[in-house]
Design a protein around this motif. Structure first.
Motif, PDB file in Angstrom:
ATOM      1  N   VAL A   1      -0.583  -2.180  -8.505  1.00 30.78           N
ATOM      2  CA  VAL A   1      -1.845  -1.477  -8.206  1.00 30.78           C
ATOM      3  C   VAL A   1      -1.554  -0.185  -7.438  1.00 30.78           C
ATOM      4  CG1 VAL A   1      -4.134  -1.706  -7.158  1.00 30.78           C
ATOM      5  CG2 VAL A   1      -2.979  -3.752  -8.051  1.00 30.78           C
ATOM      6  N   PRO A   2      -1.588   0.968  -8.114  1.00 32.29           N
ATOM      7  CA  PRO A   2      -1.272   2.252  -7.465  1.00 32.29           C
ATOM      8  C   PRO A   2      -2.165   2.555  -6.263  1.00 32.29           C
ATOM      9  CG  PRO A   2      -1.471   2.520  -9.850  1.00 32.29           C
ATOM     10  CD  PRO A   2      -1.929   1.133  -9.530  1.00 32.29           C
ATOM     11  N   GLU A   3      -3.399   2.065  -6.292  1.00 33.31           N
ATOM     12  CA  GLU A   3      -4.338   2.341  -5.201  1.00 33.31           C
ATOM     13  C   GLU A   3      -3.903   1.691  -3.883  1.00 33.31           C
ATOM     14  OE1 GLU A   3      -6.618   2.704  -9.037  1.00 33.31           O
ATOM     15  OE2 GLU A   3      -5.136   1.313  -8.230  1.00 33.31           O
ATOM     16  N   ILE A   4      -3.102   0.616  -3.976  1.00 28.38           N
ATOM     17  CA  ILE A   4      -2.566  -0.009  -2.760  1.00 28.38           C
ATOM     18  C   ILE A   4      -1.414   0.850  -2.238  1.00 28.38           C
ATOM     19  CG2 ILE A   4      -1.388  -2.038  -1.796  1.00 28.38           C
ATOM     20  CD1 ILE A   4      -2.919  -3.754  -3.816  1.00 28.38           C
ATOM     21  N   LYS A   5      -0.543   1.246  -3.146  1.00 34.96           N
ATOM     22  CA  LYS A   5       0.610   2.085  -2.796  1.00 34.96           C
ATOM     23  C   LYS A   5       0.167   3.400  -2.159  1.00 34.96           C
ATOM     24  CE  LYS A   5       5.206   2.470  -3.438  1.00 34.96           C
ATOM     25  NZ  LYS A   5       6.174   1.515  -2.909  1.00 34.96           N
ATOM     26  N   SER A   6      -0.924   3.981  -2.686  1.00 33.67           N
ATOM     27  CA  SER A   6      -1.407   5.280  -2.184  1.00 33.67           C
ATOM     28  C   SER A   6      -2.167   5.150  -0.861  1.00 33.67           C
ATOM     29  CB  SER A   6      -2.313   5.935  -3.226  1.00 33.67           C
ATOM     30  OG  SER A   6      -3.527   5.208  -3.355  1.00 33.67           O
ATOM     31  N   GLY A   7      -2.553   3.918  -0.501  1.00 36.70           N
ATOM     32  CA  GLY A   7      -3.281   3.713   0.751  1.00 36.70           C
ATOM     33  C   GLY A   7      -4.785   3.709   0.592  1.00 36.70           C
ATOM     34  N   GLU A   8      -5.271   3.887  -0.643  1.00 38.29           N
ATOM     35  CA  GLU A   8      -6.732   3.866  -0.872  1.00 38.29           C
ATOM     36  C   GLU A   8      -7.284   2.461  -0.614  1.00 38.29           C
ATOM     37  OE1 GLU A   8      -8.012   6.137  -4.585  1.00 38.29           O
ATOM     38  OE2 GLU A   8      -5.827   6.050  -4.812  1.00 38.29           O
ATOM     39  N   ILE A   9      -6.464   1.452  -0.918  1.00 40.13           N
ATOM     40  CA  ILE A   9      -6.839   0.069  -0.647  1.00 40.13           C
ATOM     41  C   ILE A   9      -5.820  -0.504   0.327  1.00 40.13           C
ATOM     42  CG2 ILE A   9      -7.078  -2.251  -1.620  1.00 40.13           C
ATOM     43  CD1 ILE A   9      -8.004  -0.957  -4.230  1.00 40.13           C
TER      44      ILE A   9
ATOM     45  N   ALA B   1      -2.460 -15.089   2.609  1.00 38.70           N
ATOM     46  CA  ALA B   1      -2.082 -16.476   2.889  1.00 38.70           C
ATOM     47  C   ALA B   1      -1.696 -17.118   1.562  1.00 38.70           C
ATOM     48  CB  ALA B   1      -3.237 -17.232   3.537  1.00 38.70           C
ATOM     49  N   ARG B   2      -0.585 -17.864   1.567  1.00 41.77           N
ATOM     50  CA  ARG B   2      -0.095 -18.454   0.311  1.00 41.77           C
ATOM     51  C   ARG B   2       0.276 -19.920   0.458  1.00 41.77           C
ATOM     52  NH1 ARG B   2       4.996 -15.609  -2.137  1.00 41.77           N
ATOM     53  NH2 ARG B   2       4.527 -17.017  -3.869  1.00 41.77           N
ATOM     54  N   GLU B   3       0.015 -20.683  -0.580  1.00 34.78           N
ATOM     55  CA  GLU B   3       0.651 -21.973  -0.804  1.00 34.78           C
ATOM     56  C   GLU B   3       1.441 -21.725  -2.084  1.00 34.78           C
ATOM     57  OE1 GLU B   3       0.816 -25.120   0.668  1.00 34.78           O
ATOM     58  OE2 GLU B   3      -0.014 -24.059   2.405  1.00 34.78           O
ATOM     59  N   PRO B   4       2.734 -21.366  -1.967  1.00 35.32           N
ATOM     60  CA  PRO B   4       3.514 -20.870  -3.106  1.00 35.32           C
ATOM     61  C   PRO B   4       3.417 -21.734  -4.364  1.00 35.32           C
ATOM     62  CG  PRO B   4       4.760 -20.657  -1.097  1.00 35.32           C
ATOM     63  CD  PRO B   4       3.544 -21.440  -0.750  1.00 35.32           C
ATOM     64  N   GLY B   5       3.090 -21.059  -5.465  1.00 39.08           N
ATOM     65  CA  GLY B   5       2.989 -21.735  -6.763  1.00 39.08           C
ATOM     66  C   GLY B   5       1.646 -22.397  -6.990  1.00 39.08           C
ATOM     67  N   GLU B   6       0.828 -22.515  -5.932  1.00 40.88           N
ATOM     68  CA  GLU B   6      -0.480 -23.170  -6.044  1.00 40.88           C
ATOM     69  C   GLU B   6      -1.614 -22.139  -5.991  1.00 40.88           C
ATOM     70  OE1 GLU B   6      -1.082 -26.382  -6.669  1.00 40.88           O
ATOM     71  OE2 GLU B   6       1.075 -26.769  -6.757  1.00 40.88           O
ATOM     72  N   ARG B   7      -1.773 -21.555  -4.802  1.00 49.25           N
ATOM     73  CA  ARG B   7      -2.886 -20.615  -4.617  1.00 49.25           C
ATOM     74  C   ARG B   7      -2.547 -19.617  -3.520  1.00 49.25           C
ATOM     75  NH1 ARG B   7      -7.661 -22.424  -6.680  1.00 49.25           N
ATOM     76  NH2 ARG B   7      -9.070 -20.647  -6.930  1.00 49.25           N
ATOM     77  N   ALA B   8      -3.167 -18.440  -3.637  1.00 53.54           N
ATOM     78  CA  ALA B   8      -3.020 -17.419  -2.595  1.00 53.54           C
ATOM     79  C   ALA B   8      -4.373 -16.762  -2.379  1.00 53.54           C
ATOM     80  CB  ALA B   8      -1.982 -16.384  -3.008  1.00 53.54           C
ATOM     81  N   LYS B   9      -4.588 -16.281  -1.163  1.00 56.62           N
ATOM     82  CA  LYS B   9      -5.793 -15.506  -0.861  1.00 56.62           C
ATOM     83  C   LYS B   9      -5.345 -14.179  -0.256  1.00 56.62           C
ATOM     84  CE  LYS B   9      -8.916 -19.442  -0.389  1.00 56.62           C
ATOM     85  NZ  LYS B   9      -9.789 -19.217  -1.550  1.00 56.62           N
ATOM     86  N   VAL B  10      -5.925 -13.111  -0.794  1.00 58.05           N
ATOM     87  CA  VAL B  10      -5.567 -11.760  -0.359  1.00 58.05           C
ATOM     88  C   VAL B  10      -6.829 -11.063   0.135  1.00 58.05           C
ATOM     89  CG1 VAL B  10      -4.498  -9.579  -1.035  1.00 58.05           C
ATOM     90  CG2 VAL B  10      -3.766 -11.698  -2.145  1.00 58.05           C
ATOM     91  N   LEU B  11      -6.809 -10.644   1.395  1.00 56.40           N
ATOM     92  CA  LEU B  11      -7.947  -9.976   2.009  1.00 56.40           C
ATOM     93  C   LEU B  11      -7.735  -8.465   1.921  1.00 56.40           C
ATOM     94  CD1 LEU B  11     -10.490 -10.939   3.499  1.00 56.40           C
ATOM     95  CD2 LEU B  11      -9.210 -10.796   5.640  1.00 56.40           C
ATOM     96  N   VAL B  12      -8.679  -7.757   1.281  1.00 55.61           N
ATOM     97  CA  VAL B  12      -8.485  -6.318   1.023  1.00 55.61           C
ATOM     98  C   VAL B  12      -9.667  -5.487   1.498  1.00 55.61           C
ATOM     99  CG1 VAL B  12      -6.966  -6.739  -0.958  1.00 55.61           C
ATOM    100  CG2 VAL B  12      -9.425  -6.477  -1.338  1.00 55.61           C
ATOM    101  N   HIS B  13      -9.372  -4.202   1.772  1.00 53.60           N
ATOM    102  CA  HIS B  13     -10.411  -3.277   2.246  1.00 53.60           C
ATOM    103  C   HIS B  13     -10.182  -1.909   1.614  1.00 53.60           C
ATOM    104  CE1 HIS B  13     -13.091  -1.112   4.883  1.00 53.60           C
ATOM    105  NE2 HIS B  13     -12.102  -0.359   5.346  1.00 53.60           N
ATOM    106  N   ALA B  14     -11.253  -1.313   1.087  1.00 52.16           N
ATOM    107  CA  ALA B  14     -11.166   0.031   0.499  1.00 52.16           C
ATOM    108  C   ALA B  14     -11.637   1.061   1.514  1.00 52.16           C
ATOM    109  CB  ALA B  14     -12.007   0.111  -0.761  1.00 52.16           C
ATOM    110  N   LYS B  15     -10.877   2.166   1.624  1.00 49.29           N
ATOM    111  CA  LYS B  15     -11.279   3.236   2.557  1.00 49.29           C
ATOM    112  C   LYS B  15     -12.593   3.885   2.100  1.00 49.29           C
ATOM    113  CE  LYS B  15      -6.787   4.304   4.515  1.00 49.29           C
ATOM    114  NZ  LYS B  15      -5.697   5.300   4.657  1.00 49.29           N
ATOM    115  N   ASP B  16     -12.733   4.012   0.783  1.00 53.82           N
ATOM    116  CA  ASP B  16     -13.972   4.545   0.212  1.00 53.82           C
ATOM    117  C   ASP B  16     -14.925   3.376  -0.018  1.00 53.82           C
ATOM    118  OD1 ASP B  16     -16.020   5.651  -1.233  1.00 53.82           O
ATOM    119  OD2 ASP B  16     -14.756   6.583  -2.760  1.00 53.82           O
TER     120      ASP B  16
END
Length: 327
Positions: A189-197, A203-218
């Motif tokens: 996701v280029p928008e993460i690399k650029s800092g827009e997101i 948080a991960r349970e490897p191979g089962e599930r993960a949750k990713v908390l994200v925030h957009a500057k715009d």
């Protein structure tokens, strides 16, 4: 003799593409080892290449101070040993220096993704990975539980750390660390690399599930939609890389009630009651969605706890109302 050794150092440094000081240290260590063997000494030795000749010192420690005493050995004898060393011990020391340099080059890549070839699976389950110049170790504890590794296959992992263990350098790899998922997301996701997101937490349970908390500057941007991609085009390859690990992308909010609701995705949350003094929340979900909210082996609620920083009690609507009536 010293002039010849200096020329040898220059020549070898050029051929091996190593700094001259590295080659010189390897040579001095080799001479010290050879003198030690020849004289059958137990003390540590230090060698100096001076204009007037090769000097050998016995090194001792008194408290925290290092003391050096000249070794009683003739110039002729040192020269004889040194000439022999240049052919044998020096090559061993040089090999060691080259290997060390190879490992140290990877220090700059700590926290980055590397790709290697599986060379060997050890009895304890650790996997040796060929990274080109050096070998990396993917310990059993850093492997996704359901994965099986085979010799010759390519493997992608996070370079967790370069450490010295029992006098040797080791490169430790990981496929379970939250940062591995973060780096995969950055690559996709280029928008993460650029800092827009911004990724606020993972948080991960490897191979089962993960949750990713994200925030957009715009505020007009939908960070969840951007990361997931059209029909999952961005998130699916990452999930596949992680052996089918389900990834819930959650939009960050500073409202704890809303954050807790979103964190229990994919289960719908009907009501939330916060107990701030205990950093605890009671949530109501439809009875038929209770197992979905809790997740297999409690994984979903466990990850929600970690991603929000709140301890979450998941209740059916009926139990939630009953508890409310008692309060």
């Amino acid at each position: 003799m010293v002039k010849n050794l200096k020329k040898l150092i220059e020549q070898v440094a050029k051929e091996k593409n190593l700094p001259e000081w590295t080659v010189e240290n390897a040579l001095k260590n080799a001479i010290a080892l050879a003198v030690k063997k020849d004289r059958k000494l137990k003390e540590n030795l230090r060698v100096e290449l001076l204009e007037e000749g090769i000097k050998v010192y016995i090194v001792k420690r008194k408290n925290s101070e290092e003391l050096a005493f000249p070794l009683d050995i003739s110039t002729e004898e040192v020269n004889r040993i040194a000439a022999h060393v240049a052919k044998e011990e020096f090559l061993k020391e040089l090999e060691k220096a080259e290997e060390e340099r190879g490992y140290l080059e990877f220090v700059e890549q700590e926290g980055q993704i590397v790709v290697g070839i599986v060379r060997r699976i050890l009895e304890n389950g650790d996997v040796l990975v060929d990274l080109g110049k050096v070998m990396g170790i993917l310990p059993k504890r850093e492997q996704i539980p359901k994965e099986v590794y085979r010799q010759g296959e390519r493997v992608k992992a996070l370079l967790l750390e370069v450490r010295k263990h029992r006098g040797k350098y080791e490169i430790i790899l990981s496929r379970t660390h939250p940062k591995f998922l973060k780096k995969l997301l950055e690559a996709e996701v280029p928008e993460i690399k650029s800092g827009e997101i911004e990724i606020k937490a993972i948080a991960r349970e490897p191979g089962e599930r993960a949750k990713v908390l994200v925030h957009a500057k715009d505020m007009k941007m939908d960070p969840v939609g951007v990361i997931v991609g059209l029909k999952g085009s961005r998130i699916n390859p990452i999930s596949k890389e992680l052996s089918g690990e389900k990834i819930d992308v959650i939009r960050w909010t500073d409202n704890p009630e809303e954050l807790i609701k979103k964190s229990l995705s994919p289960a719908p949350v009907v009501k939330v009651r916060l107990i701030p003094q205990e950093k605890r929340a009671e949530v109501a979900v439809p009875k038929d969605k209770l197992s979905l909210a809790i997740g297999k082996h409690g994984v979903n609620v466990k990850l929600a706890n970690r991603i929000t920083g709140w301890y979450i009690d998941v209740l059916s609507e009926e139990d939630f109302e009953r508890l409310t009536a008692l309060k």
